[in-house]
Motif scaffolding. Sequence first.
Motif, mmCIF file in Angstrom:
data_model
loop_
_atom_site.group_PDB
_atom_site.id
_atom_site.type_symbol
_atom_site.label_atom_id
_atom_site.label_comp_id
_atom_site.label_asym_id
_atom_site.label_seq_id
_atom_site.Cartn_x
_atom_site.Cartn_y
_atom_site.Cartn_z
ATOM 1 N N PHE A 1 9.509 7.326 -8.412
ATOM 2 C CA PHE A 1 10.134 7.357 -7.097
ATOM 3 C C PHE A 1 11.613 7.028 -7.193
ATOM 4 C CE2 PHE A 1 5.713 6.318 -6.337
ATOM 5 C CZ PHE A 1 5.391 7.007 -5.180
ATOM 6 N N TYR B 1 14.033 5.539 -4.187
ATOM 7 C CA TYR B 1 14.089 5.085 -2.802
ATOM 8 C C TYR B 1 15.527 5.122 -2.314
ATOM 9 C CZ TYR B 1 9.525 3.001 -3.900
ATOM 10 O OH TYR B 1 8.226 2.786 -4.279
ATOM 11 N N GLY B 2 15.700 5.540 -1.081
ATOM 12 C CA GLY B 2 17.034 5.553 -0.507
ATOM 13 C C GLY B 2 17.008 5.109 0.943
ATOM 14 N N THR B 3 18.197 4.892 1.466
ATOM 15 C CA THR B 3 18.297 4.398 2.843
ATOM 16 C C THR B 3 17.811 5.429 3.857
ATOM 17 O OG1 THR B 3 20.595 5.152 2.834
ATOM 18 C CG2 THR B 3 20.209 2.814 2.396
ATOM 19 N N THR C 1 18.478 2.863 -3.105
ATOM 20 C CA THR C 1 18.225 1.418 -3.070
ATOM 21 C C THR C 1 17.414 0.949 -4.269
ATOM 22 O OG1 THR C 1 16.174 1.684 -1.812
ATOM 23 C CG2 THR C 1 18.214 1.475 -0.546
ATOM 24 N N LYS D 1 12.765 0.436 6.174
ATOM 25 C CA LYS D 1 14.199 0.430 6.403
ATOM 26 C C LYS D 1 14.453 -0.370 7.675
ATOM 27 C CE LYS D 1 18.514 1.848 6.053
ATOM 28 N NZ LYS D 1 18.972 0.533 6.548
ATOM 29 N N THR E 1 17.355 -9.201 -4.766
ATOM 30 C CA THR E 1 18.759 -8.875 -4.530
ATOM 31 C C THR E 1 19.036 -9.167 -3.065
ATOM 32 O OG1 THR E 1 18.330 -6.510 -4.152
ATOM 33 C CG2 THR E 1 18.846 -7.176 -6.384
ATOM 34 N N ILE F 1 11.426 -5.592 -14.219
ATOM 35 C CA ILE F 1 12.226 -5.549 -12.991
ATOM 36 C C ILE F 1 13.690 -5.599 -13.403
ATOM 37 C CG2 ILE F 1 12.724 -6.598 -10.750
ATOM 38 C CD1 ILE F 1 10.251 -8.370 -11.191
ATOM 39 N N THR G 1 17.878 -5.188 -11.931
ATOM 40 C CA THR G 1 18.752 -5.078 -10.761
ATOM 41 C C THR G 1 20.099 -4.500 -11.187
ATOM 42 O OG1 THR G 1 19.664 -7.297 -10.992
ATOM 43 C CG2 THR G 1 17.663 -7.083 -9.677
ATOM 44 N N ARG H 1 11.210 3.377 -8.829
ATOM 45 C CA ARG H 1 9.952 2.831 -9.335
ATOM 46 C C ARG H 1 9.283 3.881 -10.193
ATOM 47 N NH1 ARG H 1 5.705 1.173 -5.071
ATOM 48 N NH2 ARG H 1 4.648 3.023 -5.782
ATOM 49 N N LYS I 1 9.556 11.494 -4.416
ATOM 50 C CA LYS I 1 8.385 11.167 -5.230
ATOM 51 C C LYS I 1 8.167 12.292 -6.232
ATOM 52 C CE LYS I 1 3.337 10.754 -4.776
ATOM 53 N NZ LYS I 1 2.273 10.318 -3.846
ATOM 54 N N GLN J 1 15.560 -7.333 -1.240
ATOM 55 C CA GLN J 1 14.600 -6.679 -2.133
ATOM 56 C C GLN J 1 14.026 -7.745 -3.063
ATOM 57 O OE1 GLN J 1 15.311 -2.422 -2.502
ATOM 58 N NE2 GLN J 1 17.196 -2.926 -3.556
ATOM 59 N N ILE K 1 11.571 -1.074 -10.533
ATOM 60 C CA ILE K 1 10.258 -1.690 -10.735
ATOM 61 C C ILE K 1 9.479 -0.747 -11.651
ATOM 62 C CG2 ILE K 1 8.137 -2.500 -9.618
ATOM 63 C CD1 ILE K 1 10.459 -4.019 -8.543
ATOM 64 N N ARG L 1 15.306 -2.402 2.615
ATOM 65 C CA ARG L 1 16.358 -1.390 2.543
ATOM 66 C C ARG L 1 15.862 0.043 2.578
ATOM 67 N NH1 ARG L 1 20.654 -3.653 -1.990
ATOM 68 N NH2 ARG L 1 21.044 -5.647 -0.949
ATOM 69 N N ALA L 2 14.568 0.228 2.327
ATOM 70 C CA ALA L 2 14.060 1.600 2.212
ATOM 71 C C ALA L 2 12.593 1.643 2.596
ATOM 72 C CB ALA L 2 14.225 2.109 0.786
ATOM 73 N N ASP M 1 24.915 -2.759 -7.107
ATOM 74 C CA ASP M 1 24.893 -2.756 -5.643
ATOM 75 C C ASP M 1 23.570 -3.272 -5.080
ATOM 76 O OD1 ASP M 1 27.510 -1.839 -5.322
ATOM 77 O OD2 ASP M 1 26.897 0.249 -5.582
ATOM 78 N N GLY M 2 22.865 -4.053 -5.878
ATOM 79 C CA GLY M 2 21.623 -4.632 -5.385
ATOM 80 C C GLY M 2 20.433 -3.702 -5.473
ATOM 81 N N GLU M 3 20.602 -2.556 -6.136
ATOM 82 C CA GLU M 3 19.450 -1.688 -6.350
ATOM 83 C C GLU M 3 18.458 -2.387 -7.273
ATOM 84 O OE1 GLU M 3 22.557 -0.993 -7.237
ATOM 85 O OE2 GLU M 3 23.167 1.026 -6.608
ATOM 86 N N MET M 4 17.220 -1.959 -7.213
ATOM 87 C CA MET M 4 16.183 -2.587 -8.030
ATOM 88 C C MET M 4 15.313 -1.519 -8.670
ATOM 89 S SD MET M 4 13.665 -5.708 -6.863
ATOM 90 C CE MET M 4 14.948 -6.959 -6.771
ATOM 91 N N ILE N 1 6.506 -9.758 -11.080
ATOM 92 C CA ILE N 1 5.514 -9.433 -12.112
ATOM 93 C C ILE N 1 4.729 -10.706 -12.407
ATOM 94 C CG2 ILE N 1 5.089 -8.527 -14.434
ATOM 95 C CD1 ILE N 1 8.052 -7.719 -14.514
ATOM 96 N N LEU O 1 12.826 9.001 0.582
ATOM 97 C CA LEU O 1 12.455 8.802 -0.814
ATOM 98 C C LEU O 1 12.139 10.126 -1.478
ATOM 99 C CD1 LEU O 1 9.120 9.156 -1.250
ATOM 100 C CD2 LEU O 1 9.083 6.968 -0.072
#
Lengths: 321, 321
Positions: B236, B238-240, B145, A154, A199, B212, B214, B148, B245, A208, B222, A228-229, B217-220, A212, B243
Amino acid sequence: MIRWGILGPGHIAHKFAKDLLTVPDATLYAVASSDQQRADEFAGQYAIPHSFGRYEDLLTLPELDVVYVATRHIRHHDDAVMLLNGGKAVLGEKPFAMNLAQVQHMVDTARSKRVFLMEALWSRFMPTLLKARELVESGAIGQVTGVRADFGFKAMFDPEGRLFDKKLGGGALLDIGIYPLFWSYFILGMPQSIKATATFGSTGVDEQVGIIMTYADGEMAILDSTLRAKTPCEAFVYGTEGLIKVHGRWHESTSLTVERIGEEPETHTFERATFGYNFEAKHVMDCLTNGQTESPLWSLTDSLNLMTLLDQVRAEAGIEY
Amino acid sequence: MIRWGILGPGHIAHKFAKDLLTVPDATLYAVASSDQQRADEFAGQYAIPHSFGRYEDLLTLPELDVVYVATRHIRHHDDAVMLLNGGKAVLGEKPFAMNLAQVQHMVDTARSKRVFLMEALWSRFMPTLLKARELVESGAIGQVTGVRADFGFKAMFDPEGRLFDKKLGGGALLDIGIYPLFWSYFILGMPQSIKATATFGSTGVDEQVGIIMTYADGEMAILDSTLRAKTPCEAFVYGTEGLIKVHGRWHESTSLTVERIGEEPETHTFERATFGYNFEAKHVMDCLTNGQTESPLWSLTDSLNLMTLLDQVRAEAGIEY
């Protein structure tokens, strides 16, 4: 005795300098910054006899053996080429430069001048990662089917900061995305195909990046990085008979676990008292002592290949600087 | 009392039947196979009063409330539509069908007949995964964010087996790749972009799939799945601010850990004595008892969306059946 210079006394240079103090026969001999006061302060902190307010003044010391270049990404090429042309051996921070053309020019310069040049891919020299590859090569997990690695932290958002400035090569890929790419290359070499997505944040940098890649025998690499994280920062090699997990943060890890299917997991630990820059520094010194102008462990071809991957990811993901 | 029928008494049906024995007010009432002996054996094992050697004979029992369809992927559509047209509620194994057109047809049939239909997305009803989403929604890890998830196991290679037969919808994506896709959808909804790659085995099925995606808001996301290697099977978010798990194997997990930046990790555990199919079964029974023809928790729109993602991944990765 090998006399080291440091060009660009920033955050990473401090860590490098501290580690260098632990390496036998290494001497911190000079430091250069664009700011004389900053150079002097750094010199004072590590008892470095020479400090300069201009990079090129490092060339005034004939007895200086090698310079560690730790400036901003966008300066790596120019700084390395200046030093190489002056006959100085160079250990250049990653990313080695901004693109393949720049790296090619650095390599050409080093080869034509017959001067040592190596990318400071410090993880390549970590005992834990070497052990991982040794285990892979010994067949401990059968046939490799793929790798996975993440690297996320982050980042404090600072629109004025280097990390968020496109013009300075900011963004996730060059700063941290290079590590998962290195991991895939270290284990699997060059891929057959690359897909990548990024992104972007409010300043336009890639915050981000997901990648692959596939390989000749159908192996797959799954790689991600983010500003971001905080992510686990673990690296894996998957195989037909088990997996290797390098514990977080894997790029500087002191331990890994081998999980063979049907067996108890086995952990290997490599404790150390340093950040881990001492391993690459020691290797550079061995090369210089042996009169080598290129590392046999992380060669200039390796650096060209890694930058080729970075360029391809950029093209795929639409990342521009 | 809800009377259950089982169509396709294979491996998964056994696990489902065992779990159903633990659900109050559930009765295992009928089983149908294309092989009467196989149906009889299954009936004997679970004291099921009716067993049939033809699927459509399930329709001869007016008192039968709902049928769990656990046939091969390629039969899901036809079997569900036959049952729906006969007025039977259906819980249909995932993948719900082979493609979006088939799922749309199933949905249209259920809606026109006003009969209950739900995809057996059992993970959707796992307390651990519900807790993960509850934590996300409560802001426990700040702004999301990305996600995965991996799902890999070492499949015994059997060129004659369903898993390696293209014509039967074999391969990683439909069998296990659907889980990581579900995870992304469960947390982030529908993506803005999808990139996917598959590598194929000797029988032509997708043995490894990387994805992959998106988001607005640009989150991704995987995601990866493989039949070639046992992977950690962890999920997972993930956050600002941290996380979540979900521990392996995440799709049926009994625990998760929340790691908020700067705080001690916190683990939540949900022990159970079942495989975990009881949660979806209980939900189906609640819906039927309430006279609902569609689940409010895993709706037909959700199933259409998930199949839309599967179709898009197939197109991106070049996976054909």
